[in-house]
Design a protein around this motif. Structure first.
Motif: not given
Length: 521
Positions: A25-31, A150-151, A156-165
């Motif tokens: 998520l972080t790398l895609a959005s940051l790119s 990253v923070g 984004c876990a609240l909308i089913a995107s996965g991740g450490l949240g």
């Protein structure tokens, strides 16, 4: 510390999976943000008259609360990776655009004039003079954006995107510190690692510019391919809130009780679940029986035909010290005992969720119908603090408690609504930061007290036994008092759109299981 280590070891595969999702998520959005942000920053140096306006707009976007932004995008982009990447991209824009603009603007004008004097065209001046000299400032913006993303990606876990949240929010909901740390520690590690890598790249950017661009394009392509793959929808898309996914009376127990297994469950914020169902982003959700959006969104509650879900009777939960100091609270709050039915609570929630009436007004109107006094207004000072969790029903109940106390005692109330889940509300009560908040007997049993399975299974379906147990054990273990219940049972339930239940002939959880079994054969 031993418990945390054991949890990390036992959950290592899930932690690794969520860390990869978080990094993706972080790398895609940051790119995307780097490509667009740097280009916009360069354009602004050529059109300075609009620079302040564009940078201000990017700044305004960054001030929008993350959950609110995700909620705004849900009807347009749905749930999952797409809205998450878009949100993170928007949050990353400001530092990149601003630093690119400032970095190029601060290049010494005499150097640019010298380049012009040598006959260099504008494009060469940009690529060979301005950008190389501005690189440290631009990279500072990229590093800031990376750490920020990253923070923010945890939300984004609240909308089913996965991740450490997922670990963090589920741990908050389930009062599980080890689970919170299992998400927070890797997230912090990712932020430090990304900042370190970008710092190394910054020092060697002129040598590594081509490999960086190639790697960035590969990462962006891989991330987009991953997003398309992950977003392939099953026959029925299922969205459960984070607390439901981990509770004994949630999905784990439901799955065993009904022999029901969903191929792909998405974890959502409770406030966004109903909207996701309405917008047809999911087809089945875990809802609450008295929620006003059931009526507003034409939702069908599936019958719990095998009696799995335990009772969730709401009642005021009060600190023992507070009750000893103000013993009149028992009698005063007793005026609300058994005064709110399931149907009534659902209607009150509907007035707030769909009709957009203020919670204070809804609470006062209802109390007036009961013949109770509501004339005294909040003074601003406080003798005790009433809190609530962060959903509609809790806001309404907290208002009712405050109005009744201020009209039938000489006490002044400070209202602190919207605490983020059971762990936060309960810990605040136990530590004395608040004095009262509405809680549910099922939550008291399964999340706060967490009795041995044999005790839990023996009493879990009897509302009186559950209330007696949580009342006695809460007093014994925490010096907290459960007062008499309001009267309604806001139990968990599975829900679908009525149009789907009619078309598929599904009215109960067993019908849903049979349907899934039929389409899988």
């Amino acid at each position: 510390m031993t418990n945390l280590w054991n949890f990390l070891v036992n959950s290592r595969e899930e932690i690794a999976k969520q860390t990869i999702q978080h990094l993706g998520l972080t790398l895609a959005s940051l790119s995307i943000a780097i490509v667009i942000g740097v280009v916009v920053g360069i354009i602004l140096t050529r059109y300075k008259q609009i620079a302040n306006k564009v940078i201000s707009i990017a700044g305004v976007i960054q001030t929008i609360p993350s959950v609110a932004l995700l909620g705004f995008m849900l009807p347009i982009l749905g749930i999952g990776l797409t809205p998450a990447i878009v949100a993170l991209f928007l949050y990353a824009l400001l530092p990149i655009i601003r630093n690119t603009f400032i970095g190029i603007e601060e290049v010494d004008s005499s150097i640019k004039e010298a380049a012009k004097g040598m006959g260099m065209p504008s494009s060469q001046i940009l690529l060979k003079v301005e950008l190389p000299l501005a690189t440290p400032v631009i990279f500072a913006g990229i590093r800031t954006a990376a750490v920020t993303n990253v923070g923010v990606a945890t939300l984004c876990a609240l909308i089913a995107s996965g991740g450490l949240g997922q670990f963090i929010f589920q741990g908050i909901a389930l009062n599980n510190t080890d689970m919170i740390l299992a998400g927070a520690i890797p997230s912090a590690g990712l932020a430090i690692l990304l900042d370190f890598i970008l710092g190394v790249l910054q020092k060697n950017v002129t040598k590594l510019i081509k490999p960086i661009l190639i790697t960035g394009l590969v990462l962006l392509s891989a991330s987009l391919l991953w997003a398309v793959t992950i977003n392939n929808k099953p026959v029925l898309q299922v969205g459960f809130d984070l607390e439901f996914m981990g509770r004994a009376d949630g999905y784990p127990g439901l799955s065993k009780h009904y022999d029901l297994d969903f191929d792909n469950t998405r974890q959502l914020d409770p406030a966004l679940m109903y909207q996701a169902l309405k917008e047809k982003q999911v087809d089945v959700i875990s809802g609450f029986a008295t929620d006003g959006r059931i009526k507003a969104y034409d939702i069908q509650v599936l019958a719990d035909d095998k009696n799995f879900f335990p009772p969730y009777y709401a009642a005021p939960l009060v600190r023992g010290e507070t009750l000893r100091k103000y013993p009149q609270l028992t009698e005063v709050l007793g005026k609300l005992t058994n005064q709110i039915s399931d149907q009534t609570m659902a209607e009150l929630n509907y007035l707030v969720d769909e009709k957009k009436q203020p919670t204070n007004q809804v609470a006062r109107d209802f109390l007036q119908k009961l013949g109770l006094k509501t004339s005294t207004q909040r003074s601003g000072s406080s003798d005790l603090v009433i809190a609530s969790k962060n959903f509609t029903e809790q806001y309404i109940l907290a208002e009712m408690l405050g109005i009744v106390i201020e009209n039938y005692t000489n006490l002044d109330v400070d209202l602190k609504p919207g605490l983020g889940g059971t762990q936060i509300a309960f810990n605040a009560l136990f530590k004395g930061d608040i004095d009262i908040y509405p809680e549910y007997t099922g939550t008291g049993l399964l999340t706060i007290l967490q009795p041995q399975p044999e005790i839990r299974d023996q009493i879990i379906n009897d509302k009186d036994q559950v209330y007696t147990y949580v009342k006695e054990e809460s007093k014994k273990q925490y010096d907290l008092d459960w007062l008499s219940p309001f009267g309604f049972n806001n139990t968990y339930a599975l829900m679908m759109r009525k149009e789907d239940t009619t078309a598929l002939d599904i009215s109960s959880i067993s019908d849903l299981k049979d349907y899934l079994d039929n389409i899988s054969n």
